[in-house]
Design a protein around this motif. Structure first.
Motif, mmCIF file in Angstrom:
data_model
loop_
_atom_site.group_PDB
_atom_site.id
_atom_site.type_symbol
_atom_site.label_atom_id
_atom_site.label_comp_id
_atom_site.label_asym_id
_atom_site.label_seq_id
_atom_site.Cartn_x
_atom_site.Cartn_y
_atom_site.Cartn_z
ATOM 1 N N ARG A 1 -7.225 18.978 -10.460
ATOM 2 C CA ARG A 1 -8.689 18.903 -10.443
ATOM 3 C C ARG A 1 -9.163 17.634 -9.745
ATOM 4 O O ARG A 1 -10.076 17.666 -8.914
ATOM 5 C CB ARG A 1 -9.204 18.940 -11.883
ATOM 6 N N ALA A 2 -8.525 16.500 -10.048
ATOM 7 C CA ALA A 2 -8.896 15.240 -9.406
ATOM 8 C C ALA A 2 -8.539 15.257 -7.925
ATOM 9 O O ALA A 2 -9.299 14.764 -7.084
ATOM 10 C CB ALA A 2 -8.201 14.079 -10.108
ATOM 11 N N ALA A 3 -7.381 15.841 -7.594
ATOM 12 C CA ALA A 3 -6.944 15.900 -6.196
ATOM 13 C C ALA A 3 -7.934 16.687 -5.348
ATOM 14 O O ALA A 3 -8.218 16.313 -4.199
ATOM 15 C CB ALA A 3 -5.549 16.516 -6.105
ATOM 16 N N ASP A 4 -8.461 17.772 -5.884
ATOM 17 C CA ASP A 4 -9.453 18.553 -5.140
ATOM 18 C C ASP A 4 -10.661 17.700 -4.772
ATOM 19 O O ASP A 4 -11.207 17.800 -3.667
ATOM 20 C CB ASP A 4 -9.915 19.759 -5.979
ATOM 21 N N ILE B 1 -2.166 17.616 0.184
ATOM 22 C CA ILE B 1 -3.444 17.048 0.608
ATOM 23 C C ILE B 1 -3.322 15.551 0.864
ATOM 24 O O ILE B 1 -2.497 14.867 0.261
ATOM 25 C CB ILE B 1 -4.562 17.298 -0.438
ATOM 26 N N GLN B 2 -4.115 15.069 1.797
ATOM 27 C CA GLN B 2 -4.310 13.632 1.946
ATOM 28 C C GLN B 2 -5.408 13.243 0.966
ATOM 29 O O GLN B 2 -6.489 13.840 0.973
ATOM 30 C CB GLN B 2 -4.735 13.279 3.365
ATOM 31 N N ALA B 3 -5.128 12.265 0.135
ATOM 32 C CA ALA B 3 -6.069 11.875 -0.913
ATOM 33 C C ALA B 3 -6.734 10.546 -0.591
ATOM 34 O O ALA B 3 -6.130 9.660 0.014
ATOM 35 C CB ALA B 3 -5.336 11.775 -2.250
ATOM 36 N N ASP B 4 -7.982 10.425 -1.015
ATOM 37 C CA ASP B 4 -8.675 9.139 -0.956
ATOM 38 C C ASP B 4 -8.157 8.325 -2.139
ATOM 39 O O ASP B 4 -8.506 8.573 -3.294
ATOM 40 C CB ASP B 4 -10.176 9.338 -1.060
ATOM 41 N N ARG B 5 -7.326 7.368 -1.841
ATOM 42 C CA ARG B 5 -6.577 6.654 -2.877
ATOM 43 C C ARG B 5 -7.480 5.991 -3.915
ATOM 44 O O ARG B 5 -7.279 6.141 -5.125
ATOM 45 C CB ARG B 5 -5.698 5.598 -2.191
ATOM 46 N N LYS B 6 -8.467 5.211 -3.484
ATOM 47 C CA LYS B 6 -9.335 4.496 -4.415
ATOM 48 C C LYS B 6 -10.245 5.444 -5.178
ATOM 49 O O LYS B 6 -10.544 5.235 -6.356
ATOM 50 C CB LYS B 6 -10.163 3.452 -3.662
ATOM 51 N N GLU B 7 -10.699 6.500 -4.521
ATOM 52 C CA GLU B 7 -11.563 7.467 -5.194
ATOM 53 C C GLU B 7 -10.787 8.197 -6.288
ATOM 54 O O GLU B 7 -11.333 8.498 -7.359
ATOM 55 C CB GLU B 7 -12.118 8.466 -4.170
ATOM 56 N N TYR B 8 -9.519 8.472 -6.023
ATOM 57 C CA TYR B 8 -8.668 9.119 -7.031
ATOM 58 C C TYR B 8 -8.541 8.229 -8.260
ATOM 59 O O TYR B 8 -8.662 8.686 -9.401
ATOM 60 C CB TYR B 8 -7.290 9.412 -6.440
#
Length: 620
Positions: free
Chosen positions: A70-73, A95-102
């Motif tokens: 859910r967070a990764a989405d 997926i490429q994740a926004d590290r700080k947003e995650y």
């Protein structure tokens, strides 16, 4: 000061987060301890979630009621499904994740969860009385009485950073190392191992000439990880591209000339590293015949200029790191923002654990994530969910979650760890499962959501939607099997897809079984179809195309299930069984398998030993 809680979770990485959320959501007072509130859900290595085998784990975590998918989405910068040129069993989302947003999203989720408290503190001691966990103690002297504790210490446990000939005590990303807990665990009789992993340098985006690199864009139609994410969530998303670059002869020359300055080859590092994610110097040495190695240039976030060079991890000194980078195409003026490093850390021998992830000799103490000898965010989160849920379920007097190899990659992961152990950081891959056609991404909810619901991790509302989806899939398969078309209707479509014409009428399901025909393509001649959504459509197509193979694999599962059902007495004396080889008796005594199926998978136990065991137990 004496405090009380039901479940104490040590470490707030990907394992600790899932463990704490599972425990709290099951209604138990839970405290999550972290070395730093700023390091919660950190991604010290690659800024991505998923990949071959790992994507399956994320879908399974979500199906059981976990949080990672859910967070990764919500932080997806780019999504790609790997292995689309192969069979459905190995299709893996990454997926490429926004590290700080995650990190931000996960921290907020923890803070807003009922029954859950976050405490910034280093745990230095585990209290045990009469073979059962009773407390954890912080470095500042606080004692927290508890009924269960989950250890999810990541790479912090006596962590040590290596860059060339420089090394110092540290956790990942410059965080403090956890220096007190290892000795406490040794006093309790816990067998520890020393593993290592590494990470590449981070480079300023504007200092790289991306225009001359091979561009890698995301996929068009994105299927979310989480069943809680609407299928239209990604519609219109402007994905950030990744890029590909290759090492070359000059890169390899620089590495070879400086190989003795690598901490790994100079003798400074003693821990075992991951075979499937080696450092770049290890690749150059082990694959000396390869002229180049592929590297991926990936964004770390939408609001940062840091770029991650996947495949370029190293423990070489910083002057060599500069030369290596500058040798790459487009990196002549590259500016390093964070230097690469290797990190050594303590972890536990996972054969000390039960399939519930509880220590056999210490009731109420659970292990999860890299503490259990694994690598990767996804492997960690999967174990954390199981360990946290089982800690809570056991306290509540309910049946713990034990997943079979035949029903999940999580079950395969845990069974491999507790049955076979590992002598290197364990990574999940689709090849590790003998049932991978049954364990696809698209049917993770079918396999595991009922288990999550029974345990109390999946809500009534979500379960009702799950049942609705399953009925939709069954109805659509039945409709396709019973809807027939004539050659006149079907042949134009078949011709456009380079498929042979029909000799007589055929069902839509028969057409779908042809290699080049997809469920989407059938829409041109399927006038009665209703929109069932991308997720359900994928399962319908796969179920029909692979029906014969799936049936055979289910039969194989049923054969093996008979061995899994044959329980072994906890007090059995293997060394007294006549006819059992010494090695087998020693291995069985050390692992203490729970059933004959698990015993058969122990390294050093052969089929003849299993036959002797069955005869001794009087089992047919």
């Amino acid at each position: 000061m004496i405090n009380k809680t039901s479940v104490a979770v040590v470490g707030a990485g990907h394992a600790g987060i899932e463990a704490a959320l599972a425990s709290a959501r099951l209604g138990l007072d839970t405290v999550l301890f972290t070395m730093s509130l700023d390091s919660i859900a950190n991604m010290p290595c690659n800024p991505s979630i998923g990949g071959t085998g790992k994507g399956h784990l994320v879908f399974e975590i979500d199906a059981l009621g976990g949080e990672m998918g859910r967070a990764a989405d919500r932080v997806t910068l780019q999504s790609r499904t790997l292995n689309l040129g192969k069979g459905a069993a190995v299709h893996s989302k990454r997926i490429q994740a926004d590290r700080k947003e995650y990190q931000k999203i996960m921290k907020q989720t923890l803070e807003k969860t009922d029954n859950l408290r976050l405490v910034q503190a280093e745990i230095v001691d585990i209290g045990v009385e009469n073979g059962r966990v009773c407390s954890v103690k912080t470095m500042l002297g606080d004692v927290w009485e508890c009924q269960a504790a989950v250890l999810s210490t990541g790479t912090y446990l006596d962590g040590r950073i290596f860059v060339g000939d420089v090394n110092y005590a540290s956790g990942p990303d410059g965080m403090l190392a956890a220096t007190g807990l290892s000795e406490s665990l040794r006093r309790l009789g816990v067998r520890l191992m020393r593993f290592k992993t590494g990470t590449p340098s981070r480079v300023l985006r504007s200092s790289i000439d991306l225009s001359i690199l091979e561009r890698q864009d995301g996929e068009g139609k994105i299927i979310p990880y989480s069943a809680l994410t609407d299928e239209t969530f990604f519609d219109g998303l402007e994905q950030i591209p990744c890029h590909i670059v290759y090492t070359n002869a000059e890169t390899h020359r620089i590495i070879r000339e400086n190989i003795t300055r690598s901490a790994m080859y100079s003798g400074h590092i003693h821990g075992t590293g991951p075979r499937y994610c080696p450092s770049i110097e290890d690749k150059v040495v082990r694959f000396a015949d390869k002229e180049r190695h592929q590297l991926f240039v990936e964004p770390v976030g939408a609001d940062t200029e840091e770029m991650y060079i996947q495949g370029f991890s190293t423990s070489l000194p910083i002057d060599v790191q500069h030369k290596m980078l500058e040798s790459l195409k487009g990196f002549g003026n590259a500016q390093i923002m964070r230097y690469a490093y290797a990190i050594e850390y303590d972890c536990a021998d996972p054969t000390q654990l039960r399939p519930t992830l509880e220590f056999k000799e210490i009731q109420g103490l659970y292990g999860a994530g890299q503490f259990n000898g694994t690598s990767g965010y996804e492997e960690a989160a999967a174990q954390g969910l199981v360990a946290g849920a089982n800690a809570a379920l056991t306290i509540l007097g309910k049946e713990p979650i034990v997943l079979a190899r035949s029903e999940s990659y999580i079950g395969t992961l845990i069974d491999d760890l507790v049955t076979k152990g590992t002598n290197e950081p364990y990574r999940m891959m689709t090849s590790r499962s003998e049932y991978r056609l049954l364990l696809r991404q698209d049917n993770a909810d079918e396999r595991l959501t009922p288990i999550g619901y029974k345990a109390g991790l999946v809500s009534e509302e979500r379960y009702a939607k799950f049942l609705e989806k399953q009925e939709m899939i069954r109805s659509e398969i039945a409709r396709l099997e019973s809807t027939y078309v004539s050659p006149a209707v079907a042949d134009p479509l078949l011709s456009s897809l380079s498929e042979p014409p029909l000799s007589s009428g055929a069902s839509l399901a028969d057409l779908l079984r042809r290699p080049q025909v997809t469920y989407e393509a059938l829409a041109a001649i399927d006038k009665d179809r209703h929109d069932i959504g991308r997720r359900a459509a994928l399962t319908v197509e796969t179920s029909i195309k692979y029906a014969g193979y799936i049936k055979r694999q289910i039969a194989e599962v049923e054969r093996h299930a008979r061995l899994e059902a044959k329980r072994l007495p906890k007090d059995i004396d293997y060394k007294s069984i006549k006819g059992l080889r010494l090695e087998a008796a020693q291995k069985l005594d050390a692992i203490r398998p729970e059933n004959v199926g698990q015993a058969s998978r122990i390294s050093g136990v052969n089929p003849a030993d299993i036959t002797v065991l069955l005869i001794y137990l009087g089992i047919n």
